[in-house]
Design a protein around this motif. Structure first.
Motif, mmCIF file in Angstrom:
data_model
loop_
_atom_site.group_PDB
_atom_site.id
_atom_site.type_symbol
_atom_site.label_atom_id
_atom_site.label_comp_id
_atom_site.label_asym_id
_atom_site.label_seq_id
_atom_site.Cartn_x
_atom_site.Cartn_y
_atom_site.Cartn_z
ATOM 1 N N SER A 66 50.233 114.989 11.239
ATOM 2 C CA SER A 66 50.345 113.637 10.567
ATOM 3 C C SER A 66 51.642 113.034 10.469
ATOM 4 O O SER A 66 52.556 114.063 10.724
ATOM 5 C CB SER A 66 49.756 114.208 9.220
ATOM 6 N N ALA A 67 51.717 111.821 10.271
ATOM 7 C CA ALA A 67 53.057 111.071 10.425
ATOM 8 C C ALA A 67 53.115 110.097 9.406
ATOM 9 O O ALA A 67 52.110 109.677 8.788
ATOM 10 C CB ALA A 67 53.226 110.468 11.748
ATOM 11 N N VAL A 68 54.372 109.365 9.038
ATOM 12 C CA VAL A 68 54.593 108.849 8.197
ATOM 13 C C VAL A 68 55.852 107.869 8.563
ATOM 14 O O VAL A 68 56.682 108.290 9.287
ATOM 15 C CB VAL A 68 54.951 109.389 6.748
ATOM 16 N N TYR A 69 55.528 106.532 8.267
ATOM 17 C CA TYR A 69 56.647 105.498 8.412
ATOM 18 C C TYR A 69 56.790 104.816 7.148
ATOM 19 O O TYR A 69 56.153 104.510 6.296
ATOM 20 C CB TYR A 69 56.155 104.447 9.572
ATOM 21 N N VAL A 126 55.400 114.242 10.405
ATOM 22 C CA VAL A 126 56.601 113.636 11.095
ATOM 23 C C VAL A 126 56.927 112.489 10.670
ATOM 24 O O VAL A 126 56.089 111.442 10.377
ATOM 25 C CB VAL A 126 55.722 113.339 12.764
ATOM 26 N N THR A 127 58.216 112.038 10.585
ATOM 27 C CA THR A 127 58.632 110.862 10.085
ATOM 28 C C THR A 127 59.077 109.896 11.317
ATOM 29 O O THR A 127 60.003 110.265 11.806
ATOM 30 C CB THR A 127 60.064 111.162 9.275
ATOM 31 N N LEU A 128 58.565 108.590 11.271
ATOM 32 C CA LEU A 128 58.491 107.823 12.582
ATOM 33 C C LEU A 128 59.509 106.863 12.116
ATOM 34 O O LEU A 128 59.825 106.067 13.405
ATOM 35 C CB LEU A 128 57.027 107.066 12.713
ATOM 36 N N ASN A 129 60.434 106.938 11.361
ATOM 37 C CA ASN A 129 61.578 106.191 11.296
ATOM 38 C C ASN A 129 62.589 106.485 12.484
ATOM 39 O O ASN A 129 63.102 107.490 12.284
ATOM 40 C CB ASN A 129 62.359 106.164 9.945
#
Length: 302
Positions: A66-69, A126-129
């Motif tokens: 799972s990921a976040v931006y 997972v932080t996609l920044n």
């Protein structure tokens, strides 16, 4: 002492999977949660046409996790139109704006910086920044107001189903500000909603923290290098995934956790550690020697 909060959630279509508007009573902030297929409908929501910050949720295409931006914009809806065309990973957006007109570009850039920092520290997704955004310079009073805004964002985000900003707990020695006196497990539980536990069996020595979410296995905990047939297919797959993701690694010829990881239950954690089916509520022990099961029978909750 913790202070309770009252939260209102409006289901725009009457469905929990549609657009949701959430607010904390007596707070000027507000949240909108929207599935990607309905983003165009946000053009009629004034809450989405203001300055604010937003979270894009989905799966990391490389790891499958799972990921976040996290981003900011002076008009969130306009920015989301860009992300519809240029970011494929996400399936939900949660945005935050203010009911008044007091959020400026400087405010939302400050919020973005703080939120990315907290998300990376929590390491739940997972932080996609690509880069860490720099916090804008604000007057002292505005900084204090935005710090409070962050706290309420964290609360509403969790209520809407995302624990992105919630830190995975530390052991008691790191949680208690002054530990000059011994702290008993019940006192730790009441003050921190978390209890230190350990597992020592079948050649495996591990430490963890029992929380309201599950059981956190801490760095340095040992893992058996043998897997028996009794280990379920699901637990076996989870163990292999933790090795693949580098949470469990080989050090000095032995397997151990190099990052803390939260498990859904004490039994799930214990089974992955020892390599066979086991009742973790009996095998995980508190610092006073009681099992997790004995603790639960003596107290209603943690």
């Amino acid at each position: 002492m913790s202070i309770g909060k009252t939260i209102r959630i409006f289901l725009a279509s009457g469905s929990v999977t549609g657009v949701r508007h959430a607010e904390i009573v007596n707070w000027t902030g507000q949240a909108l949660s929207c599935p990607r297929p309905q983003v165009k409908s946000l053009s009629s929501w004034e809450e989405a046409l203001k300055p604010g910050v937003y979270f894009l949720f989905g799966d990391d295409p490389e790891s499958g996790n799972s990921a976040v931006y996290i981003g900011e914009a002076e008009n969130i809806y306009d920015r989301l139109q860009h992300h519809l065309n240029n970011k494929d990973f996400w399936n939900e957006v949660v945005l935050f704006s203010s009911k008044d007109e007091n959020l400026t570009k400087a405010h939302v850039k400050f919020l973005e910086s703080k939120l990315v920092q907290l998300a990376k520290q929590a390491s739940r997704q997972v932080t996609l920044n690509g880069n860490d955004p720099q916090a804008s310079s604000l007057p002292r009073g505005d900084r204090a107001a935005m710090e409070e805004f962050v706290i309420n964002i964290r609360t509403l985000l969790g209520v809407l189903g995302h624990k992105t900003l919630e830190p995975i707990t530390q052991p008691a020695v790191a949680r208690i500000e002054s530990n000059t006196q011994p702290v008993s497990p019940p006192e730790v539980a009441e003050a921190n909603q978390a209890i230190d536990v350990n597992l020592n069996m079948s050649g495996v020595n591990a430490t963890g923290v029992l929380t309201n979410e599950g059981l956190v296995v801490l760095e340095g905990s040992g893992v058996s290098d043998k897997v028996k047939d009794s280990l379920s297919v699901g637990y076996r797959a989870l163990r292999e995934k933790l090795i693949e993701d580098g949470v469990i690694v080989e050090k000095g010829g032995k397997l151990e956790f190099v990052r803390k990881h939260i498990f859904a239950s004490p039994s799930q954690a214990a089974a992955v550690l020892v390599g066979y089916s086991i009742n973790g509520r009996h095998s995980w022990k508190l610092l006073d020697g009681r099992s997790v099961k004995e603790f639960e029978e003596g107290r209603d909750s943690i």
